[in-house]
Design an enzyme around this catalytic site. Structure first.
Site, PDB file in Angstrom:
ATOM      1  N   GLU A  54       0.870  -1.180   0.000  1.00 30.56           N
ATOM      2  CA  GLU A  54       0.000   0.000   0.000  1.00 30.56           C
ATOM      3  C   GLU A  54       0.900   1.221   0.000  1.00 30.56           C
ATOM      4  O   GLU A  54       1.736   1.382   0.891  1.00 30.56           O
ATOM      5  CB  GLU A  54      -0.887   0.028   1.245  1.00 30.56           C
ATOM      6  CG  GLU A  54      -1.973  -1.033   1.231  1.00 30.56           C
ATOM      7  CD  GLU A  54      -2.805  -1.027   2.504  1.00 30.56           C
ATOM      8  OE1 GLU A  54      -3.720  -1.848   2.600  1.00 30.56           O
ATOM      9  OE2 GLU A  54      -2.524  -0.217   3.417  1.00 30.56           O
ATOM     10  N   ASP A  65      -6.117   8.824   9.966  1.00 27.10           N
ATOM     11  CA  ASP A  65      -4.754   8.524  10.382  1.00 27.10           C
ATOM     12  C   ASP A  65      -4.402   9.075  11.746  1.00 27.10           C
ATOM     13  O   ASP A  65      -4.760  10.189  12.105  1.00 27.10           O
ATOM     14  CB  ASP A  65      -3.755   9.077   9.357  1.00 27.10           C
ATOM     15  CG  ASP A  65      -3.662   8.183   8.138  1.00 27.10           C
ATOM     16  OD1 ASP A  65      -3.669   6.950   8.315  1.00 27.10           O
ATOM     17  OD2 ASP A  65      -3.610   8.713   7.012  1.00 27.10           O
TER      18      ASP A  65
END
Lengths: 270, 412
Positions: A54, A65
């Protein structure tokens, strides 16, 4: 996918299944910690046993995040990372490895680039799929069709809060794999794998239509990987890899250390 | 025939409503991590029920009356009108709401919903601190745990409000990421919500965020426009020619605009913060200078670079210092239902003192932007025309910052 042979991601899962293994998915932020050497990092991860990479597209305001990847994104943006440069990294890595590469990030950069153009340029560079962390299936109709048109897998997320109707929707829309989030929360290393994960995966399975299910968020030790891959098709490691790279950025053997880390995690999937 | 009946025949219906997924045309929607979707579904369902529930509406009206002190007056600004020599100017006095700004209308509505959902923990973001104070207030009154995220930069700019929140038992978490302002406080509040969604309700303070927030916050704030519309009909026997409000996220503006949105003869004017000027990089004029994109869970106009990275906004007023704007404002702009102007820091600072001297009211710095625009347009209007300005908040919180800015200007 539209009536063609298997995508590189689907092929990879076939290969892994045939060997009786589970997938190790490894996340790195494009442009961090080495502004110009992310392709080397990708090749190292692939050689060390990561089955899918990824590649994070940095965004200034990522909602999903935690601090580790937020900081990595900020550093990459300050160093000048942009979507065209992310495609350059994919292009360079693709000449050196056939391991599937998935672009992961927030929706606005892709939207501003132009949805169809983004999908096309990503596919042309050699990317195999995308994960847009704030693009839910309801908002992804056009994105799905432009991605299908260029054989780019669309990976959607499910979470511990997802209801059966959400699982059904993601099951219909997802290709490549389904990314299940291990817990309510944002990315970042945790001490334990949540105990309610096995029933969650069991609940998703009937809706997945054979699409592999990988679990991420908080995973960073071989023991986590072993636990997770007992009942899933793969484990995703992200923040711990990003912070290891950052910690070792001055070390001439940084890539060697990363290689050992990934090798130990991959061994834990077997 | 009454004035109201006459008016009805003149108006062209303008219907602004979101579809089931909260889209106002190309704007709005839900762009959030999957984890939040079930909570947004639950909130939407609860809110839809509450809208039609007389008991809920009675409770909302009761607390607005008994706790907030509504209805707020519509004050004729006699000296201001005389000085500018044009349109008659009326002030919708949200500065007289308990806690000193319109923000509490929305927090009352949302805390009643949180009660119904049985979520004991409340989080909020705040810029100027007015929404943080309004959230801390309802949490104290209704017995909820309260965490307020506030950019570190704003914690310094608005120390009085930080102290007020703490007095009422809220925890204020300074946010040190990014630009350390409202944008980053909103990021951290959303991240907290993703993590604690099972026991936490997020009281968003403006008409922004994922569906149902833009619609729900608008509805709770619409009490401003409903009152103002009835009050002006009673006082003047007719509708105003213009309704003016400042726009950061846009909740006070949408609250007063929305009940007038079907009255085609009423100009709706939003005033954004031009900071150092819209021809400089330091401004917060999102609708005037931005492009459509996705931030904080919805599609709307944004200040951003060519690659979609969110730009740093700038305004002397913490409450307008935001690179996004509510999606319904974006829709009003693209459909031509509202117009959006901008006012610089200097113009706003000047208007701040002017309003104080002229009307004996110290307005919030945010609101001073709207006054600065009134100062420009009222003289161009006829004496029989009427302007309503939403006096969205009082300026006590800003006195310190204004003093520093004026000293700096005088020294320069």
């Amino acid at each position: 996918m539209v009536g063609c042979e298997l995508s590189r991601i689907a092929e990879q899962f076939e290969r892994i299944r045939a060997k009786g293994e589970k997938a190790l998915v490894a996340f790195v932020t494009a442009g961090d910690p080495f502004p110009t050497r992310t392709a080397d990092v990708i090749v190292t991860l692939a050689e060390a046993g990561a089955d899918i990479i990824e590649l994070g597209i940095p965004f200034s305001d990522p909602l999903a995040d935690g601090p580790t990847i937020q900081d990595a994104s900020q550093r990459a943006l300050i160093a000048g990372m942009t979507p065209p440069k992310v495609f350059d990294i994919v292009r360079e890595a693709r000449q050196r490895t056939q391991t599937p590469i998935v672009l992961m990030g927030s929706w606005n950069p892709a939207l501003q680039y132009g949805m169809a153009r983004f999908a096309q340029d990503a596919a042309e560079a050699g990317a195999d799929g995308t994960i847009m962390t704030d693009l839910t299936p309801e908002e992804a109709g056009v994105w799905k069709s432009v991605s299908d048109a260029v054989n780019l897998d669309t990976i959607f997320l499910l979470a511990p809060t997802s209801t059966p109707s959400r699982m059904a929707l993601v099951g219909r829309m997802a290709s490549g794999f389904i990314y299940c989030v291990s817990r309510t929360g944002i990315t970042g290393a945790q001490n334990d794998v949540p105990s309610d994960l096995p029933p969650l995966i069991e609940a998703i399975r009937p809706w997945a239509n054979e699409t592999p299910i990988c679990v991420g968020f908080g995973i960073h030790t071989p023991a986590h990987v072993t636990t997770i891959t007992r009942y899933t098709d793969g484990a995703v490691v992200g923040s711990s890899l990003v912070s290891l790279l950052y910690k070792e950025r001055e070390n001439p053997n940084a890539l060697g250390i990363v290689r050992d880390y990934i090798t130990s995690l991959k061994a834990a999937t077997l | 025939m009454s004035a109201i009946d006459l008016l009805d025949t003149e108006t062209t219906p303008f219907v602004s409503h979101a579809d089931k997924l909260g889209h106002f045309g190309e704007f709005g929607g839900r762009f959030v991590p999957e984890t939040l979707i079930p909570a947004l579904d639950e909130l939407t369902e609860r809110y839809e029920k509450a809208k039609d529930d007389p008991e809920f509406q009675q409770a909302f009206a009761y607390h607005l009356r008994e706790f907030v002190g509504r209805e707020t007056p519509l004050t004729f600004a006699e000296k201001m009108t005389a000085e500018l020599g044009g349109a008659k100017i009326y002030l919708k006095r949200e500065d007289l709401c308990h806690t000193g700004a319109h923000k509490i209308n929305n927090t009352i509505g949302q805390i009643l919903l949180a009660q119904k959902m049985g979520k004991p923990r409340i989080i909020a973001e705040t810029g100027a601190g007015q929404h943080g104070v309004a959230t801390a207030t309802v949490c104290a009154k209704f017995g909820f745990d309260c965490v307020v995220y506030m950019g570190e930069e704003d914690v310094h700019r608005q120390s009085l409000n930080v102290f007020r929140m703490k007095l009422m038992g809220a925890e204020v978490r300074p946010v040190t990421s990014g630009t350390r302002t409202l944008k980053d406080a909103t990021n951290d509040a959303l991240r907290d919500w993703v993590t604690n969604v099972r026991d936490t309700h997020y009281i968003i303070g403006s008409v922004v965020g994922p569906h149902p927030f833009p619609t729900m916050v608008r509805d709770f704030q619409s009490v401003i426009g409903q009152e103002a519309r009835a009050q002006i009909l009673e006082k003047e026997g007719r509708l105003p020619d213009a309704v003016i409000a400042c726009v950061g996220g846009g909740s006070n503006a949408m609250g007063i605009f929305y009940p007038f949105s079907s009255d085609a003869s009423v100009r709706l004017i939003g005033v954004e913060a031009a900071g150092d000027g819209v021809d400089t990089p330091r401004h917060a004029a999102t609708l005037s200078m931005g492009r459509p994109g996705v931030l904080h869970g919805c599609a709307s106009y944004l200040l951003q670079d060519q690659y979609g990275q969110i730009a740093e906004a700038h305004s002397v007023s913490a409450g307008l210092d935001y690179p996004g704007v509510g999606p319904e404002h974006s829709s009003f702009k693209s459909r031509g239902r509202a117009e959006y102007a901008s006012i610089t820091d200097l113009e706003a600072l000047d208007a701040f003192g002017w309003v104080a001297r002229t009307e004996g009211i110290i307005p919030a710095l945010e609101t001073a932007h709207a006054f600065a625009h009134v100062r420009k347009i009222a003289p161009t209007m006829r004496k029989d025309e009427i302007i309503i300005i939403n006096l969205s908040g009082r300026g006590d919180k800003d006195v310190d910052a204004v003093m520093k800015n004026l000293n700096r200007l005088n020294a320069a």
